[in-house]
Structures are given as C-alpha cells and as structure tokens.
Design a protein around this motif. Structure first.
Motif, mmCIF file in Angstrom:
data_model
loop_
_atom_site.group_PDB
_atom_site.id
_atom_site.type_symbol
_atom_site.label_atom_id
_atom_site.label_comp_id
_atom_site.label_asym_id
_atom_site.label_seq_id
_atom_site.Cartn_x
_atom_site.Cartn_y
_atom_site.Cartn_z
ATOM 1 N N GLY A 105 0.768 -1.227 0.000
ATOM 2 C CA GLY A 105 0.000 0.000 0.000
ATOM 3 C C GLY A 105 0.798 1.276 0.000
ATOM 4 N N ARG A 179 -11.675 -5.241 0.355
ATOM 5 C CA ARG A 179 -12.178 -3.963 0.857
ATOM 6 C C ARG A 179 -13.409 -3.589 0.035
ATOM 7 N N SER A 208 -7.539 5.212 -1.506
ATOM 8 C CA SER A 208 -6.515 4.790 -0.560
ATOM 9 C C SER A 208 -6.830 5.281 0.843
ATOM 10 N N GLY A 211 -9.948 3.476 2.283
ATOM 11 C CA GLY A 211 -9.914 2.032 2.452
ATOM 12 C C GLY A 211 -10.794 1.298 1.477
ATOM 13 N N GLU A 213 -11.430 -0.248 -2.726
ATOM 14 C CA GLU A 213 -10.837 -0.706 -3.979
ATOM 15 C C GLU A 213 -11.517 0.035 -5.125
#
Length: 417
Positions: A105, A179, A208, A211, A213
């Motif tokens: 990440g 996610r 990001s 949290g 996708e």
C-alpha cells in the motif's frame, strides 16, 4: 522510494515469467487479447461497439485505476509493455506515462516507459494517425525480500498493452473484494488529467485514504450520460458508487436543459436496476470559472503555445441560458433538485456540490493551468477532501451510514458536503 526509469527491452534481470491473466488485474472491466499484448479496457465490448468515437475509444483504453496486484518475495520485477503515446499537434509535448509500484500500500517505485506507438491528434480537425513503435520494459529493483503485496498501477493517460511479467521469485494473485469496491464515473478530471501519476489521481488518493478498492470509469471527454455507460455501471459489482456529472456536457454543448433532466433520471434509473440499495453519490462539477455562467462549447486557445501553454475558453453565449443552454451553475441547481426529488424514495441517494472539493478559494491558490483541469497539487487536495467528506464517519460512504439511514426521513437528508 525506489525511483526507476524504464528502458527498451534488453537482457532480463529476472528469470520467472508469469502469464498476465485476469486474476492479476484489478480495475478493468474487460481484457482484449491482441497480437501485441493484453489490452485492458474500462468499458465492456458491448459498450464500445455502440458508439465508435475516437476520443472515447482512447480514453477508455487508457487504464486509469487499473493495476497488477500480486503477492511475492521478489526483489526485482520487470513488466514488458507496448505503450501508445498521444501527441496533440501544435500543443506542448506530453510527458511519458508513469507506472507506480506500491508495496503493501505504500509507494515504493516510479517509472516511465519510453518508446511505443504514437497517436497523433490534430486538435483543429480531430483527425488522428498512429505510428507504430517499439515496446519497453519497466524495471523495479531493490524490493524487500519478505512476503509482500505488490501493485503496479498502469499509466492513467497512456494506452498500455501488457506483454510479459517477470520476477526473481514466484508470484500469486490477490483476489479483489477484500475492501469495499468503489465504482466511480466522471470526466477527464476523474480519469486523472494533469495528475502526477496513476496512484495520485484524486479518485485513487480518495480510495486509498477511504480504504476502498477503486474501479475508475472517469472517461476524458466521455462523461456524457451515455446509456451504454450507465449499463456498464449497472452490471459491475460494487459496494459504493459515485458519478460526477456536468463538465463534459458543457464542453461539448451536447444538450439543453430539456434533455438533461430526463437523461439524468434515465441514467440513475439504469444504475439502480443493478444496484437498488447501494450507496449512490451524485457529484456536481468542481469550480471552473470560464463555464460557471457561460455555456459551451469549449474550444482550445492556442495564443500562448509559444510559451508552451495550451488553454481552453468558453465559446458559448451567456444570453442563451434562458433558452436552456447548460452552464455549470445550471447543472448544479438541477442535479441538487433531482437528487432531492428522488431521495424521497431512495434513502441511499446523495448529492455533493463539487465546489466542496475545489472551489473559489482553491482556484485562487491553485488555479486551473489550462482553465479546465486541476494540477497535481489540486488532485491531492480533492482526493483528501473527498475522503474526509464522503468516506469519513459522517459521509455517505462512512462507517456510520447504516445508523444515519435508519434516522433519515424524506428528501431533506441528501448529503451536501
């Protein structure tokens, strides 16, 4: 950060080759197997077949938000690609597309791919010509040897065919859906025009921080309420959905208010066919002073090309607003009204004024370089604000949303930022 630059294909520094298949790619809706490599698409084939527009074809094949995701202990990764670079005749040269490498990440490397095909676009006539070129290899080395999750974010503004993936240790795919999946649709601003890199477009940053996708259906010049785009949204699995509507309709001078209102309703109706209870956020345009009260079309301004700057200006007539010509303020007012009307029967429908992401104070500090698109710093600001407003505890995508929904009564509960 390991900042690498790509070169033309040469002797590989890795020994294990892994076929690039759908299980390694996140963020694409379709994959086309071509003689030159695997081409990710952000619209399905059925949608692409319904309108053969060159601008739309280019935008949807530019893999904004698309990334290779895998777990590995590899310390070196190589990706062979065939990019297609766009050159606008008479305009300043565009930088090479950027590949971002994230490890667990966090940004760990950045590279560009030189070479590739060249698509020449004549801004005056719209005509195009493609000149073939060589492929390139993007290399990342010096990665930690522990087990880790690696993401290679493909250029958000450069068509990219994927040829081969090589590593010095085995790789395994990482399944999506760990996610919440956020499906977003918008214009070139959502695609990432003038952002620094693919992982720093405002939707990528917001995903990001929130949290989530990301599946990014930001389409440069293509957020035009097309029914085939609505069907693509309808048929894509998602936990959260947003759509940013307005600027492209003004840019193209595509419709009048009489057509706009039912087109928005129809677009929302179609999306709701596949996602009847999914949180759905309608976002109006960010501030764009040239079109706040002046209709389109938007036309390029070549007057400062000698200094390497291309700008845009509004060519419409503000006196024609009463006849139904669209401006950004007209669109914001109507979108807010539509959402308020529909929210009486749709408790998971929300509205956000785009000026909460980028407004007058932001324009004074970070003006739009070409009068139309935010720069890299503004993308960062917009991503952070979207995450705070929308993914925050009190936002429509936030963790307290189910509790708020139980307390909501009627259309006055629409989220306004």
């Amino acid at each position: 950060m390991n900042d690498q630059h790509a070169s033309s294909p040469g002797p590989p520094t890795t020994s294990l080759t892994t076929p690039i298949t759908a299980e390694f790619l996140h963020g694409a809706l379709d994959l086309e197997h071509t003689a030159q490599g695997l081409l990710p698409h952000r619209l399905p084939a059925r949608a692409r077949a319904q309108y053969a527009d060159g601008q739309l074809a280019m935008a949807e094949a530019q893999p904004s938000g698309v990334r290779l995701v895998f777990r590995t202990r590899a310390t070196a990764v190589e990706l062979d690609t065939l990019p297609t670079k766009t050159v606008y005749q008479g305009a300043p040269p565009r930088p090479d597309g950027v590949y971002d490498l994230l490890v667990d990440g966090r940004l760990a490397g950045r590279a560009g791919a030189q070479g590739g095909n060249v698509l020449n676009v004549d801004l005056a006539t719209g005509s195009t010509e493609t000149r073939p070129g060589p492929g390139a290899t993007v290399r990342f080395t010096g990665l930690p040897g522990r087990a880790k999750e690696v993401e290679i974010w493909l250029p958000h503004n450069e068509i990219t065919r994927l040829v081969a993936l090589r590593t010095d240790a085995p790789v395994e795919p990482v399944p999506p859906g760990r996610r919440p999946v956020w499906l977003h649709h918008g214009s070139s601003i959502s695609q990432g025009s003038d952002a620094e890199s693919p992982s720093t477009t405002w939707p990528a940053l917001a995903a990001s921080l929130g949290g989530a996708e990301l599946i990014n259906l930001g389409l440069g010049g293509g957020a035009l309420l097309d029914p085939f785009t609505a069907r693509a949204l309808r048929d894509t699995r998602a936990d959260l959905i947003s759509m940013k509507i307005g600027i492209n309709l003004v840019n193209a001078d595509l419709m009048r208010l009489r057509a706009f209102t039912p087109a928005v309703h129809g677009f929302l109706d179609t999306v709701r066919e596949g996602h009847p209870t999914t949180p759905l956020l309608v976002v109006s345009p960010i501030l764009c002073p040239v079109h706040e009260d002046t209709p389109g079309p938007t036309v390029p301004d070549f007057s400062d090309l000698g200094n390497g700057r291309l700008r845009f200006h509004a060519a419409g007539n503000a006196a024609k607003r009463p006849a139904g010509k669209l401006t950004l303020n007209v669109i914001r007012t109507e979108l807010a009204r539509i959402v308020k009307q529909r929210a009486a029967d749709d408790p998971e429908l929300y509205y956000l004024d785009g000026r909460a992401l980028y407004g007058e104070a932001d324009f004074a500090e970070l003006p739009l370089p070409d009068q139309l698109h935010p720069d890299a710093a503004a993308h960062h600001r917009m991503g952070e604000r979207f995450a705070q407003l929308v993914f925050g505890p009190d936002g429509p995508f936030g963790k307290d949303r189910p509790l708020r929904r139980q307390a909501r009564q009627g259309p006055a509960a629409t989220f306004e930022g």
